[in-house]
Scaffold this motif. Structure first.
Motif, short mmCIF file in Angstrom:
data_model
loop_
_atom_site.label_atom_id
_atom_site.label_comp_id
_atom_site.label_asym_id
_atom_site.label_seq_id
_atom_site.Cartn_x
_atom_site.Cartn_y
_atom_site.Cartn_z
N THR A 1 0.87 -1.23 0.11
CA THR A 1 0.17 0.05 -0.08
C THR A 1 0.79 1.32 -0.08
OG1 THR A 1 -0.16 -0.01 2.54
CG2 THR A 1 -1.98 -1.07 1.00
N LEU A 2 1.87 1.29 0.72
CA LEU A 2 2.66 2.45 0.79
C LEU A 2 3.61 2.64 -0.60
CD1 LEU A 2 4.23 2.23 4.50
CD2 LEU A 2 2.31 3.54 3.39
N HIS A 3 3.90 1.50 -1.46
CA HIS A 3 4.45 1.45 -2.56
C HIS A 3 5.86 2.08 -2.37
CE1 HIS A 3 0.67 0.34 -4.42
NE2 HIS A 3 0.18 1.66 -3.86
N VAL A 4 6.75 1.51 -1.26
CA VAL A 4 8.12 1.92 -0.99
C VAL A 4 8.83 0.46 -0.94
CG1 VAL A 4 7.79 4.08 -0.19
CG2 VAL A 4 7.66 2.18 1.41
N LYS A 5 10.09 0.41 -1.44
CA LYS A 5 10.90 -0.73 -1.48
C LYS A 5 11.14 -0.84 0.09
CE LYS A 5 14.01 -3.00 -4.53
NZ LYS A 5 15.08 -2.77 -5.12
N GLN A 6 10.89 -2.17 0.51
CA GLN A 6 10.96 -2.42 1.90
C GLN A 6 11.93 -3.96 2.05
OE1 GLN A 6 7.75 -4.47 3.54
NE2 GLN A 6 7.84 -3.84 5.38
N PHE A 7 12.54 -4.21 2.84
CA PHE A 7 13.23 -5.17 3.29
C PHE A 7 12.23 -5.97 4.62
CE2 PHE A 7 15.87 -7.66 6.25
CZ PHE A 7 16.49 -8.78 5.51
N HIS A 8 11.74 -7.07 4.22
CA HIS A 8 11.05 -7.90 4.81
C HIS A 8 11.83 -8.89 5.60
CE1 HIS A 8 7.66 -10.95 5.59
NE2 HIS A 8 7.19 -9.74 6.28
N ASN A 9 11.79 -8.57 6.91
CA ASN A 9 12.98 -9.38 7.70
C ASN A 9 12.54 -10.83 8.23
OD1 ASN A 9 11.16 -9.11 10.01
ND2 ASN A 9 12.12 -7.10 10.47
N GLY A 10 11.49 -11.41 7.65
CA GLY A 10 10.99 -12.85 8.04
C GLY A 10 10.03 -13.14 6.82
N VAL A 11 9.49 -14.51 7.39
CA VAL A 11 8.73 -15.19 6.45
C VAL A 11 7.46 -15.20 7.05
CG1 VAL A 11 7.83 -17.45 5.61
CG2 VAL A 11 10.47 -16.75 5.78
N LEU B 1 1.53 -15.88 11.21
CA LEU B 1 2.87 -15.94 12.07
C LEU B 1 3.87 -15.14 11.27
CD1 LEU B 1 4.69 -16.55 14.32
CD2 LEU B 1 4.99 -18.96 13.12
N HIS B 2 4.62 -14.12 11.65
CA HIS B 2 5.57 -13.57 10.98
C HIS B 2 6.83 -14.10 11.79
CE1 HIS B 2 8.20 -10.20 9.25
NE2 HIS B 2 8.93 -10.50 10.53
N PHE B 3 7.72 -14.94 11.06
CA PHE B 3 8.75 -15.69 11.76
C PHE B 3 10.17 -15.07 11.30
CE2 PHE B 3 11.81 -19.49 11.58
CZ PHE B 3 11.82 -19.56 12.90
N SER B 4 10.95 -14.60 12.31
CA SER B 4 12.38 -14.12 11.88
C SER B 4 13.60 -14.96 12.49
CB SER B 4 12.44 -12.46 12.17
OG SER B 4 11.46 -11.86 11.40
N VAL B 5 14.58 -14.79 12.06
CA VAL B 5 15.66 -15.28 12.56
C VAL B 5 16.95 -14.31 12.55
CG1 VAL B 5 17.59 -17.25 12.37
CG2 VAL B 5 15.10 -17.69 11.82
N ARG B 6 17.49 -14.05 13.56
CA ARG B 6 18.75 -13.27 13.68
C ARG B 6 19.95 -14.04 14.13
NH1 ARG B 6 17.75 -7.51 13.99
NH2 ARG B 6 19.38 -7.14 15.48
N GLY C 1 23.27 -10.54 15.41
CA GLY C 1 22.85 -8.94 15.35
C GLY C 1 22.34 -8.56 14.02
N SER C 2 21.90 -9.60 13.31
CA SER C 2 21.64 -9.00 12.04
C SER C 2 20.29 -10.10 11.45
CB SER C 2 22.45 -9.09 10.89
OG SER C 2 23.52 -8.11 11.01
N TYR C 3 19.19 -9.66 10.73
CA TYR C 3 18.45 -10.69 10.17
C TYR C 3 18.99 -11.64 9.22
CZ TYR C 3 14.59 -8.19 12.61
OH TYR C 3 13.91 -7.79 13.89
#
Length: 433
Positions: free
Chosen positions: A327-337, A414-419, A422-424
């Motif tokens: 909706t925002l139409h900006v490039k974004q890094f999605h940090n999970g699944v 479920l938004h599932f992230s792994v770090r 200190g980084s995704y």
């Protein structure tokens, strides 16, 4: 549903009692003597007086207890009927929070949590009532069997009494060998008469117990049906508010007049989220160092593959990596699944570890962060309910939360992230599809 006792038998027994009171002493004594002989003839055992009294008293206590349980169930049903969620009222209250999306989301998530708690409570009640119904049905069957046994016994006694006639009782009294023996027989017959009256009262109590068991069964069944109906109503309220939330977030983000402000707001939220996660990692490292100094052991990740954290998932609704915000139409890094899954379905710990955080934020919603050792962490976002707390030790595959749509979310997932360090990093490095 259940057949009642033959009214002829009860009426006959009452007639017998009346007859015994109205007859003269001689006839009364003769009739009572006949009762003794009839009891022996049909092999009906006569329990000790104290034992019968105790049994009748216990049954009366059970009746009183069941009557109270019926009243409690009726009160509980009234509470259920008056405690349903008023969705319109909630939506009206939310209007005041619309000026700030974060405030709106936080307030609505609080409402969703309350409704989910009601649903969980009702579901527990349904499970409990279903078990109680099984028990009540068994008690009713036992009471009916007891009533039938007493019914058959009295029917035989009354039948034999009328077949023999009153002359038999008089003859039995006149055959006494002496006046003393006749008095002894009369005394014994009086005691048996009292026993016979007690048996009739016990039968009446048994019938009353059957009726109260039936009433309890009916009341508990009604309460169960009311609870099931309320679960459906609360689930509908939950879904309506979730849809309202999704519509508001989508409309808010799609408004061209808000675009620049929203992009900045979104970037600020992501920065705040990252700062929160970083602070949790730093705190976990400090704690780990303290534990190492205390016991000389270091928390290590052994390299095993993760358990799939959302076993009820239906699809991957958004993958890890760079993407265009819908909706925002900006490039974004999605940090999970993002794993789309039914609301309330289980979220599992991907691996053994220590719960670093179990909290709420307006972006992540209800979330959990687990430390697996060697600077490896997993994060689980947007849960409807959390089942663990900070500091808990969890094992691979353990249920730690329920899928939801809390926080900046538009649909159950479920938004599932792994770090790592200190980084995704991509969760697919640790998961098997």
């Amino acid at each position: 549903m259940y057949k009642g006792t033959n009214s002829w038998t009860v009426g006959s027994m009452k007639g017998l009692v009346c007859m015994q009171k109205k007859c003269n002493y001689r006839r009364k004594t003769a009739v009572l003597m006949g009762v003794v002989m009839l009891v022996l003839a049909v092999s009906v055992s006569i329990c000790p007086f104290v034992s019968r009294a105790d049994e009748a008293s216990d049954l009366k206590n059970s009746i009183e207890q069941k009557q109270q349980e019926i009243k409690d169930a009726q009160d509980q049903k009234k509470q259920l009927q008056s405690g349903l969620t008023d969705v319109k009222s909630i939506i009206n209250e939310l209007e005041e929070a619309k000026s700030s999306l974060a405030a709106y989301v936080k307030q609505l998530d609080g409402n969703l949590e309350q409704i989910q708690a009601k649903i969980n409570s009702l579901s527990e009640m349904i499970t409990q009532k279903e078990a109680e119904l099984v028990e009540t049905k068994a008690e009713l069957e036992e009471a009916l069997a007891n009533e039938q046994t007493q019914y058959e016994s009295m029917k035989l006694r009354i039948k034999s009494m009328y077949e023999r006639g009153s002359n038999f009782y008089l003859e039995a009294m006149l055959t006494a060998g002496s006046f003393s023996e006749m008095l002894n027989r009369a005394d014994y017959i009086e005691r048996l008469s009292a026993s016979d009256m007690r048996k009739f009262e016990e039968f009446q109590t048994a019938r009353e117990y059957v009726e109260v068991c039936k009433a309890q069964l009916e009341t508990e069944q009604e309460l169960l049906e009311e609870a099931k109906k309320d679960v459906e109503a609360e689930q509908a309220a939950l879904e309506k508010l979730i849809a309202q939330k999704e519509a508001e977030i989508t409309a808010y983000e799609a408004d061209i007049n808000n675009r620049e402000m929203l992009v900045k707001e979104y970037e600020a939220e992501i920065a705040a989220q990252n700062a929160e996660i970083k602070a949790l990692e730093d705190a976990a490292k400090t704690l780990q160092k303290q534990l190492e100094q205390a016991n000389g052991k270091k928390n290590k990740y052994d390299g095993g593959m993760f358990a799939w954290p959302a076993p009820s998932y239906t699809r991957i609704s958004d993958d890890y990596g760079e993407r265009m915000h819908p909706t925002l139409h900006v490039k974004q890094f999605h940090n999970g699944v993002d794993m789309a899954a039914p609301g309330g379905s289980p979220i599992l710990a991907a691996y053994n570890g220590t719960v670093t955080a179990a909290a709420y934020s307006t972006t992540m919603g209800n979330y959990i962060m687990i430390d697996h050792g060697d600077n490896l962490y997993t994060i689980y976002m947007h849960a409807s309910k959390l089942y663990v707390k900070q500091g808990d030790q969890v094992v691979k595959g353990q249920k730690i939360a329920a899928v939801g749509t809390t926080g900046r979310s538009t649909g159950n997932h479920l938004h599932f992230s792994v770090r790592l360090n200190g980084s995704y990093v991509s969760p697919w490095n640790y998961l098997k599809k």
